[in-house]
Design an enzyme around this catalytic site. Structure first.
Site, PDB file in Angstrom:
ATOM      1  N   GLU B 183       0.824  -1.223   0.000  1.00 32.29           N
ATOM      2  CA  GLU B 183       0.000   0.000   0.000  1.00 32.29           C
ATOM      3  C   GLU B 183       0.848   1.259   0.000  1.00 32.29           C
ATOM      4  O   GLU B 183       2.021   1.221   0.345  1.00 32.29           O
ATOM      5  CB  GLU B 183      -0.919   0.020   1.214  1.00 32.29           C
ATOM      6  CG  GLU B 183      -0.239  -0.304   2.521  1.00 32.29           C
ATOM      7  CD  GLU B 183       0.963   0.519   2.858  1.00 32.29           C
ATOM      8  OE1 GLU B 183       0.868   1.760   2.774  1.00 32.29           O
ATOM      9  OE2 GLU B 183       2.016  -0.060   3.220  1.00 32.29           O
ATOM     10  N   GLU B 326       4.566  -0.191   1.001  1.00 32.82           N
ATOM     11  CA  GLU B 326       4.538  -0.506  -0.442  1.00 32.82           C
ATOM     12  C   GLU B 326       4.411  -2.007  -0.718  1.00 32.82           C
ATOM     13  O   GLU B 326       4.185  -2.414  -1.841  1.00 32.82           O
ATOM     14  CB  GLU B 326       5.791   0.014  -1.181  1.00 32.82           C
ATOM     15  CG  GLU B 326       5.981   1.517  -1.131  1.00 32.82           C
ATOM     16  CD  GLU B 326       7.252   1.975  -1.852  1.00 32.82           C
ATOM     17  OE1 GLU B 326       7.906   1.155  -2.527  1.00 32.82           O
ATOM     18  OE2 GLU B 326       7.582   3.171  -1.726  1.00 32.82           O
TER      19      GLU B 326
END
Lengths: 359, 359
Positions: B183, B326
């Site tokens: 994310e 991420e």
């Protein structure tokens, strides 16, 4: 990550016999690498130890853009006369069988190397009998002598094993980005415990584990065997060639040579488990600068390993309670070091993506 | 490795809205995998946790020959209205810049995915403004509302975010061997801390960290912001859709859907850091069986992560003091899970190499 060794003389007597010249770490390259990291497109420090790893490898390789590739595990195999004392769960013939298995691609090290894009080299340093395996031939002799009855090998063979390790690097891994130290040899956790006890002065009981999965009774016999071997051979802890001669093994001597030759070429060396750790301790006694080029891999289940890592100033990179050897822990760790190097060299900078740090 | 969840009703009210059916683990496949391991050409148990990992993945995938390939990280991005409270070291525009960086291949997740042979998918779940990035478009809205002033989103949008996550798997990862939850979103550690506090009942102070590297003053403001948001919106801890609505984010809802849809397909789900952990907690409240398909990745520097992992029964696989997000920790872990699966499936057996176990 290695730390400075404790004032051991890099130019030991043994080194005058071996003739190793290891360059210092390139601190300018480390600083350049750190400078690059501070500008990468991520919060400062958010890659944690991956950043330290990349900077450390940069200092070893003397470049701000370090790489592990091509990476190779050298799995050195030999037999041990001390196996006749019944210190292992397996008979000596397993060494040859495992050399053949690695050569055929069916061992754990083959699969873990394949999964981590690492080359695997298997070397016969002196397994017993006539191996039919397709292994590189750097044989010193037909297994070592039984250290309980006297030195495992001659000083000449100890030197020859180290030289062979140096030649393995020159002949087969001179262009490697990273080399992992692997081994096979029934009886070699016994030799490694003896070496670790001799070099660190720790009691045999503390450095002796369960190897391939022996029971308490066998472990007691293993401890007794090591104590008798140390008493019979009296290795000189100030003289690494003497320790290797008295209680070592041909694959262990070979790994000493691999580590020294790699460090001479600025190739980072990933120490695997307790046998590679014993070789690293011996290499450090020959030239203490070698520790600058050593990297941790996994935390082995063998008790001597933690003692070795502390003495060498190394941190394990993964911990999965493995105790297999062959270089399996080193191959796993190389996967992590590759991630550290690639994220370091391939990421965009904050400048490139147009983000200001301080607002 | 997931353990059984604590008697939460798998058929929650929220699940009747979402409609998830997760199959039980295949214990026969796990036993077959264990049986195979005992016959491999290595001392029993010597591959340690790699053996447990392979058996666990075998039970998830319902096959004694598990594989992580093709592996994919889904990096879902969205913006958060709460970013206007000054809870991050970076302005909201960084979310869009990072989506573009991932789409262009210059982010940390791209490099770590490349190093570990993992595909990377970046998805716009609702970043603010008009992104020019080449990301998959599953946008719910133009960022969430500021949770201090009221719910971050409508219940309809909370449901839509989860549905979008399910569609991402159906459309782009239905054949994956393993999926990692990644994310991006300025403000999303704030949302994740709020979700974790709401679902676990832990004090906000315990679950709030330094995110992208904020100072003590900013962290104090972040804690105050979360407490005000929880007071303003009063999320119902028994209703995961309500918690997502009150203090969640579109990318977090999307990750809930990714986890549920993957588990429905027997695809193991690697939880990354604290945002993925918050999504996993929400997914568990929707269908507790999802935890059977969750795997740990790294140990994040964010304090809520340890609390989440304990609640989910997950063990981290690596620990490098990372806090980037991420999906970077998940991508590293997939490299390890690949080694576990490949060594499990590719090794020769003791029979094949002609070695007897008990002599």
């Amino acid at each position: 990550m290695s730390e400075d060794a404790d004032g051991i003389d890099g130019d030991s007597d043994a080194n005058s016999e071996i003739g190793v010249e290891i360059p210092p770490l390139d601190e300018a390259a480390r600083e350049q690498a750190r400078g690059r990291q501070d500008g990468l497109a991520k919060p400062p420090g958010s890659l944690g130890r991956l950043e330290t790893m990349a900077a450390e490898i940069a200092a070893m390789q003397a470049t701000p853009e370090p790489t592990v590739d091509p990476a190779v595990i050298t799995t050195l195999a030999a037999d041990h006369g001390v196996a006749r004392e019944g210190v292992s769960a397996y008979p000596q013939a397993v060494t040859t069988a495992m050399v053949e298995t690695v050569a055929d691609g069916g061992a754990a090290i083959n699969a873990i190397c394949a999964a981590n894009d690492v080359d695997s080299i298997v070397v016969d340093m002196g397994v017993a009998g006539e191996p039919e395996a397709d292994a590189l031939d750097y044989r010193i002799d037909d297994g070592t002598a039984n250290m309980v009855e006297g030195p495992a090998m001659s000083r000449r063979d100890a030197r020859a094993a180290i030289t062979a390790g140096q030649e393995i690097v020159a002949d087969h891994a001179a262009d490697a980005g990273m080399i992992g130290l692997g081994e096979m040899g029934i009886g070699n956790t016994t030799a490694s415990a003896a070496i670790t006890a001799a070099l660190t002065g720790r009691p045999v009981d503390e450095v002796t584990g369960y190897g391939t999965g022996i029971d308490e009774e066998t472990r007691a016999r293993k401890i007794d065997t090591i104590e008798r071997a140390l008493a019979a051979t009296e290795p000189d802890p100030e003289d690494p060639l003497d320790v290797l001669r008295c209680v070592g093994g041909f694959e262990i001597g070979g790994l000493v040579g691999v580590a020294l030759a790699a460090a001479e070429r600025r190739i980072p060396v990933v120490v695997d488990g307790v046998i590679a750790g014993a070789a690293a301790l011996l290499a450090r006694e020959i030239d203490s600068q070698v520790t600058d080029y050593l990297l941790g891999s996994h935390a082995s289940t063998e008790p001597a390993h933690e003692i070795q890592l502390a003495a060498l100033g190394l941190m394990p990179c993964v911990d999965y309670e493995m105790g297999l050897g062959e270089g399996t822990g080193a191959a796993l760790a190389i996967g992590v070091y590759r991630s550290a190097c690639r994220v370091h060299t391939e990421m965009a900078t904050l400048d490139e993506i147009g983000v200001e740090l301080d607002e």
